[in-house]
Structures are given as structure tokens and as C-alpha cells.
Design a protein around this motif. Structure first.
Motif, short mmCIF file in Angstrom:
data_model
loop_
_atom_site.label_atom_id
_atom_site.label_comp_id
_atom_site.label_asym_id
_atom_site.label_seq_id
_atom_site.Cartn_x
_atom_site.Cartn_y
_atom_site.Cartn_z
N ASP A 36 35.32 -63.93 -6.37
CA ASP A 36 36.49 -64.90 -5.84
C ASP A 36 36.65 -65.17 -4.23
O ASP A 36 35.70 -64.52 -3.46
N ALA A 37 37.29 -65.86 -3.82
CA ALA A 37 37.46 -66.38 -2.60
C ALA A 37 37.76 -65.37 -1.43
O ALA A 37 37.66 -65.47 -0.17
N ASN A 38 38.35 -64.27 -2.01
CA ASN A 38 38.91 -63.39 -1.20
C ASN A 38 38.19 -62.17 -1.22
O ASN A 38 38.16 -60.94 -0.36
N ASP A 39 36.79 -62.15 -1.59
CA ASP A 39 35.86 -60.90 -1.48
C ASP A 39 35.76 -60.44 -0.03
O ASP A 39 35.64 -59.28 0.19
N PHE A 40 35.52 -61.36 0.66
CA PHE A 40 35.06 -61.17 2.10
C PHE A 40 36.54 -60.37 2.89
O PHE A 40 35.94 -59.27 3.72
N ALA A 41 37.45 -60.79 2.44
CA ALA A 41 38.79 -60.15 2.92
C ALA A 41 38.91 -58.65 2.45
O ALA A 41 39.05 -57.64 2.93
N HIS A 42 38.58 -58.69 1.23
CA HIS A 42 38.88 -57.26 0.40
C HIS A 42 37.71 -56.26 0.69
O HIS A 42 37.96 -55.03 1.00
N ILE A 43 36.31 -56.86 1.06
CA ILE A 43 35.39 -55.78 1.52
C ILE A 43 35.69 -55.38 3.04
O ILE A 43 35.49 -54.31 3.18
N GLY A 44 36.25 -56.11 3.68
CA GLY A 44 36.38 -56.16 4.97
C GLY A 44 37.65 -54.83 5.31
O GLY A 44 37.43 -54.09 6.21
N ILE A 45 38.59 -55.00 4.39
CA ILE A 45 39.56 -53.72 4.33
C ILE A 45 38.91 -52.68 3.93
O ILE A 45 39.35 -51.47 4.74
N VAL A 46 38.08 -52.39 2.95
CA VAL A 46 37.20 -51.10 2.58
C VAL A 46 36.63 -50.59 3.84
O VAL A 46 36.55 -49.58 4.18
N MET A 47 35.75 -51.69 4.43
CA MET A 47 34.88 -51.48 5.43
C MET A 47 35.76 -50.78 6.70
O MET A 47 35.46 -49.58 7.24
N SER A 48 36.75 -51.51 6.86
CA SER A 48 37.58 -50.97 8.36
C SER A 48 38.18 -49.63 7.74
O SER A 48 38.38 -48.69 8.72
N LYS A 49 38.67 -49.36 6.79
CA LYS A 49 39.30 -48.06 6.23
C LYS A 49 38.34 -46.77 6.42
O LYS A 49 38.70 -45.82 6.84
N LEU A 50 37.07 -47.37 5.84
CA LEU A 50 36.09 -46.39 6.04
C LEU A 50 35.56 -45.92 7.28
O LEU A 50 35.53 -44.79 7.66
N ARG A 51 35.42 -46.82 8.22
CA ARG A 51 34.99 -46.64 9.47
C ARG A 51 36.07 -45.85 10.32
O ARG A 51 35.56 -45.04 11.38
N LYS A 52 37.25 -45.65 10.02
CA LYS A 52 38.34 -44.96 10.39
C LYS A 52 38.55 -43.51 9.96
O LYS A 52 39.53 -42.90 10.03
N THR A 53 37.82 -43.25 8.79
CA THR A 53 38.06 -42.20 8.22
C THR A 53 36.92 -41.09 8.62
O THR A 53 35.79 -41.33 8.37
N ASP A 54 37.29 -40.04 9.38
CA ASP A 54 36.67 -39.07 9.76
C ASP A 54 35.56 -38.58 8.75
O ASP A 54 34.46 -38.27 9.13
N TRP A 55 36.02 -37.90 7.59
CA TRP A 55 35.27 -37.32 6.77
C TRP A 55 33.97 -38.16 6.16
O TRP A 55 33.13 -37.79 5.61
N PHE A 56 34.26 -39.78 6.11
CA PHE A 56 33.37 -40.40 5.77
C PHE A 56 32.52 -40.54 6.82
O PHE A 56 31.03 -40.46 6.56
N MET A 57 32.65 -40.99 8.00
CA MET A 57 31.78 -41.16 9.22
C MET A 57 31.10 -39.94 9.51
O MET A 57 29.81 -39.97 10.10
N ASN A 58 31.60 -38.88 9.29
CA ASN A 58 30.89 -37.60 9.41
C ASN A 58 29.63 -37.38 8.50
O ASN A 58 28.84 -36.31 8.65
N ASN A 59 29.70 -37.83 7.25
CA ASN A 59 29.00 -37.52 6.13
C ASN A 59 28.26 -38.72 5.59
O ASN A 59 27.36 -38.43 4.61
N VAL A 60 28.22 -39.81 6.10
CA VAL A 60 27.75 -41.07 5.65
C VAL A 60 26.33 -41.01 6.35
O VAL A 60 26.12 -40.77 7.32
N ILE A 61 25.02 -41.25 5.48
CA ILE A 61 23.70 -41.32 6.14
C ILE A 61 23.20 -42.80 5.79
O ILE A 61 22.03 -42.92 6.40
N TYR A 62 23.85 -43.59 5.07
CA TYR A 62 23.45 -45.08 4.76
C TYR A 62 24.41 -45.85 4.32
O TYR A 62 25.28 -45.23 3.65
#
Length: 110
Positions: free
Chosen positions: A58-84
């Protein structure tokens, strides 16, 4: 014809977490990412130890994926453990989000 429409291409992210994380903890982390993505109106699942998050067409996909992307980059446990962590745009382009956000953090530190 003028109601909602389906986009033929979707935004997508693929994520892999560090293999050294105990499996039980990795499952908890993956479930948190998948649940948050689904709450933001995205498709999300884990296939072959890769978390795949996609728009629903749908037309809001970019906004929705941006919300998830922003939340993940601000989450320490994620950023400390993501490899890809790759983002695929609707035109077929791909961006390594680990490199993107690390270079952004380095620029902000200076």
C-alpha cells in the motif's frame, strides 16, 4: 479503480543477528522485531535465520518501514547484535543500513 491500490514493488529489509548469541535469546530478539514490524502494518517472518520485513503493497509502506528502521537503529540490543541489515527500495536498489548508521554516528561524534 480509484480506491486503494496495490504497488507491484515492495520495500523490504533483511536482517541477521550475530551467530554467537544463544539461540533462546536470538529467538526472543527476532520475535520482538517481527512483532513490532507487524504492529506497523508490515509482513514479517524469519526464514533460514534471516528476518524478512516487507511492505504489504500500500501507499504507506515506506512510512511504515521507516518507523521500524528508526526504532531498530535506536535500540542498543539490536545495534550491538545485528550483523546484516539491508534495505531494498521500491526501485530495486539496496543499502547496507549498518554502514549507513555507523557512518552517520561517526559524523555526529565529530
Amino acid at each position: 479503480m480509484f480506491g486503494s491500490y496495490y504497488l507491484e514493488t515492495n520495500y523490504k529489509m533483511k536482517i541477521r543477528l550475530n551467530a554467537n548469541i544463544p539461540n533462546e535469546l536470538k529467538v526472543i530478539m527476532a520475535d520482538k522485531i517481527i512483532d513490532f514490524s507487524k504492529k506497523n502494518n508490515l509482513k514479517a517472518e524469519c526464514r533460514n535465520q534471516t528476518i524478512i520485513i516487507e511492505g504489504i503493497g500500500d501507499a504507506n509502506d515506506f512510512a511504515h518501514i521507516g518507523i521500524v528502521m528508526s526504532k531498530l537503529r535506536k535500540t542498543d540490543w539490536f545495534m550491538n547484535n545485528v550483523i546484516y541489515w539491508i534495505f531494498y527500495d521500491s526501485e530495486g536498489g539496496a543499502e547496507d543500513l549498518i554502514l549507513h548508521y555507523k557512518s552517520k554516528n561517526l559524523a555526529n561524534d565529530n
